[in-house]
Design an enzyme around this catalytic site. Structure first.
Site, PDB file in Angstrom:
ATOM      1  N   TYR A   1      11.587   1.271  -7.365  1.00 30.36           N
ATOM      2  CA  TYR A   1      10.834   2.151  -6.495  1.00 30.36           C
ATOM      3  C   TYR A   1       9.951   3.109  -7.369  1.00 30.36           C
ATOM      4  O   TYR A   1       8.770   3.178  -7.145  1.00 30.36           O
ATOM      5  CB  TYR A   1      11.611   2.937  -5.478  1.00 30.36           C
TER       6      TYR A   1
ATOM      7  N   SER B   1       4.839   9.053  -5.224  1.00 30.09           N
ATOM      8  CA  SER B   1       5.930   9.852  -5.309  1.00 30.09           C
ATOM      9  C   SER B   1       6.206  10.688  -6.332  1.00 30.09           C
ATOM     10  O   SER B   1       5.577  10.263  -7.504  1.00 30.09           O
ATOM     11  CB  SER B   1       7.253   8.649  -5.025  1.00 30.09           C
TER      12      SER B   1
HETATM   13  P1  NDP Z   1       9.622   5.206   6.557  1.00 27.92           P
HETATM   14  O1  NDP Z   1      10.690   4.507   6.142  1.00 27.92           O
HETATM   15  O2  NDP Z   1       9.921   6.317   7.724  1.00 27.92           O
HETATM   16  O3  NDP Z   1       8.440   4.380   7.077  1.00 27.92           O
HETATM   17  C1  NDP Z   1       7.861   3.383   6.523  1.00 27.92           C
HETATM   18  C2  NDP Z   1       6.850   2.802   7.407  1.00 27.92           C
HETATM   19  O4  NDP Z   1       6.526   1.422   6.483  1.00 27.92           O
HETATM   20  C3  NDP Z   1       7.489   1.988   8.481  1.00 27.92           C
HETATM   21  O5  NDP Z   1       6.356   2.139   9.632  1.00 27.92           O
HETATM   22  C4  NDP Z   1       7.836   0.495   8.129  1.00 27.92           C
HETATM   23  O6  NDP Z   1       7.881  -0.382   9.318  1.00 27.92           O
HETATM   24  C5  NDP Z   1       6.630   0.217   7.286  1.00 27.92           C
HETATM   25  N1  NDP Z   1       7.141  -0.748   6.293  1.00 27.92           N
HETATM   26  C6  NDP Z   1       8.231  -0.943   5.541  1.00 27.92           C
HETATM   27  N2  NDP Z   1       8.321  -2.201   5.087  1.00 27.92           N
HETATM   28  C7  NDP Z   1       7.261  -2.754   5.419  1.00 27.92           C
HETATM   29  C8  NDP Z   1       6.924  -4.223   5.386  1.00 27.92           C
HETATM   30  N3  NDP Z   1       7.718  -5.144   4.721  1.00 27.92           N
HETATM   31  N4  NDP Z   1       5.665  -4.486   5.965  1.00 27.92           N
HETATM   32  C9  NDP Z   1       4.876  -3.732   6.882  1.00 27.92           C
HETATM   33  N5  NDP Z   1       5.316  -2.481   7.166  1.00 27.92           N
HETATM   34  C10 NDP Z   1       6.535  -1.921   6.319  1.00 27.92           C
HETATM   35  O7  NDP Z   1       9.118   5.831   5.363  1.00 27.92           O
HETATM   36  P2  NDP Z   1       8.269   7.261   5.182  1.00 27.92           P
HETATM   37  O8  NDP Z   1       7.391   7.592   6.358  1.00 27.92           O
HETATM   38  O9  NDP Z   1       9.210   8.031   4.560  1.00 27.92           O
HETATM   39  O10 NDP Z   1       7.352   6.761   3.740  1.00 27.92           O
HETATM   40  C11 NDP Z   1       6.123   6.478   3.747  1.00 27.92           C
HETATM   41  C12 NDP Z   1       5.522   6.627   2.494  1.00 27.92           C
HETATM   42  O11 NDP Z   1       5.764   7.619   1.827  1.00 27.92           O
HETATM   43  C13 NDP Z   1       6.316   5.562   1.447  1.00 27.92           C
HETATM   44  O12 NDP Z   1       5.204   5.069   0.877  1.00 27.92           O
HETATM   45  C14 NDP Z   1       7.166   6.188   0.620  1.00 27.92           C
HETATM   46  O13 NDP Z   1       7.381   5.790  -0.604  1.00 27.92           O
HETATM   47  C15 NDP Z   1       6.465   7.617   0.661  1.00 27.92           C
HETATM   48  N6  NDP Z   1       7.219   8.751   0.382  1.00 27.92           N
HETATM   49  C16 NDP Z   1       8.024   9.217   1.079  1.00 27.92           C
HETATM   50  C17 NDP Z   1       8.755  10.248   0.833  1.00 27.92           C
HETATM   51  C18 NDP Z   1       9.526  11.186   1.948  1.00 27.92           C
HETATM   52  O14 NDP Z   1      10.358  11.974   1.526  1.00 27.92           O
HETATM   53  N7  NDP Z   1       9.887  10.735   3.167  1.00 27.92           N
HETATM   54  C19 NDP Z   1       8.753  11.011  -0.417  1.00 27.92           C
HETATM   55  C20 NDP Z   1       7.850  10.479  -1.455  1.00 27.92           C
HETATM   56  C21 NDP Z   1       7.094   9.499  -1.086  1.00 27.92           C
HETATM   57  P3  NDP Z   1       8.942  -0.557  10.235  1.00 27.92           P
HETATM   58  O15 NDP Z   1       8.863   0.834  11.128  1.00 27.92           O
HETATM   59  O16 NDP Z   1       8.714  -1.689  11.231  1.00 27.92           O
HETATM   60  O17 NDP Z   1      10.140  -0.071   9.563  1.00 27.92           O
END
Ligand code: NDP
Length: 253
Positions: free
Chosen positions: A165, A152
């Site tokens: 985070y 990030s």
């Molecule tokens: P979302 O919250 O939309 O999706 C996250 C995914 O991770 C979901 O499928 C969720 O599962 C899964 N997840 C969360 N916690 C757990 C857990 N304990 N065990 C297993 N799976 C888990 O996030 P994004 O798609 O936005 O983010 C994806 C990545 O990108 C992350 O690492 C985030 O930090 C990074 N990021 C995102 C940005 C953005 O603007 N969106 C910007 C910078 C970085 P479930 O569906 O079951 O909740």
């Protein structure tokens, strides 16, 4: 990123994506399958993984495997067990995308609870480490494996209130660099992606008041995700890439 992948870019590749049930991970899984890969979908919510699995089948992709694992409670034994089960079903892993992440509370360091700190570190750092360690033998069976972590902008420059985070993403960048150095003369490259502000549930909880229509969608940022899994990035390792290089961090304007 202006990248025009060939339609068969990921033919014969086997790729594991964490957090594959929603957001960027879901889109990456569907995209990799469209470009020919067989997917291993890892995530917390079984029904979401099954929906992605069905969508891949509907678009004519290779049958995907699902692995339900809550990274918040994952142990080293569980990760090893999962790797062992996978080794009985697939010959190797050509790619792993560590995408699952937990945002935690946006709050000043002085107010962060220890519980929240530990939960964010557990999901974003500890579980990522444990899974990586368990999956390395399968990755090293590939001719040219690709290990991709998700960072990030706050994992490169600290910003007020992004506490656990931000620190977890600095750790992710560090984990990537250490591994890249360890495997630099082997058949495994290790890199980070910073997606940049992207229209997902996590983004909406971090910036509830921004106009989400001004954000790129997960589909918009897929060129970099494809690039890092395909042969065109074979010589790249130890690097951190921006999916939206011209975007200024912070709320959409
Ligand atoms: P979302 O919250 O939309 O999706 C996250 C995914 O991770 C979901 O499928 C969720 O599962 C899964 N997840 C969360 N916690 C757990 C857990 N304990 N065990 C297993 N799976 C888990 O996030 P994004 O798609 O936005 O983010 C994806 C990545 O990108 C992350 O690492 C985030 O930090 C990074 N990021 C995102 C940005 C953005 O603007 N969106 C910007 C910078 C970085 P479930 O569906 O079951 O909740």
């Amino acid at each position: 990123m202006h990248y025009q992948p060939k339609q068969d870019l990921l033919e014969q590749r086997i790729i594991l994506v964490t957090g594959a049930g929603d957001g960027i991970g879901r889109e990456a899984a569907l995209t990799y399958a469209r470009f020919g890969a067989q997917l291993v979908l890892l995530g917390r919510t079984e029904s979401k993984l099954q929906a992605v699995q069905a969508e891949i089948a509907a678009q004519g992709g290779a049958p995907a495997l699902t692995v339900t694992l809550d990274l918040l409670h994952a142990t080293q034994e569980q990760c090893q067990q999962i790797a062992g089960q996978l080794a009985a079903q697939i010959p190797r892993l050509d790619g792993v995308l560590h995408n699952a992440g937990l945002l935690g509370d946006i709050a000043p360091m002085a107010e962060l609870s220890m519980t929240m700190w530990q939960e964010v570190m557990q999901v974003n750092v500890n579980a990522t480490f444990m899974l990586t360690q368990a999956l390395l033998p399968l990755l090293l069976k590939a001719n040219a494996g690709s290990l991709v972590f998700t960072s990030s902008s706050v994992g490169r420059n600290g910003r007020a209130n992004w506490g656990a985070y931000a620190v977890s993403k600095f750790a992710t960048e560090g984990m990537m660099q250490v591994l890249a150095d360890e495997y630099k003369s082997r058949n495994l490259r290790v890199n980070c992606i910073n997606p940049g502000g992207t229209r997902t549930k996590m983004r909406a909880s971090a910036f509830p008041h921004e106009d989400k229509n001004k954000l790129k969608t997960p589909a918009d940022i897929m060129p970099l995700y494809l690039y890092l899994m395909g042969d065109d990035s074979r010589r790249k390792t130890g690097m951190t890439f921006d999916a939206q290089p011209n975007r200024k961090p912070g709320p959409a304007e």
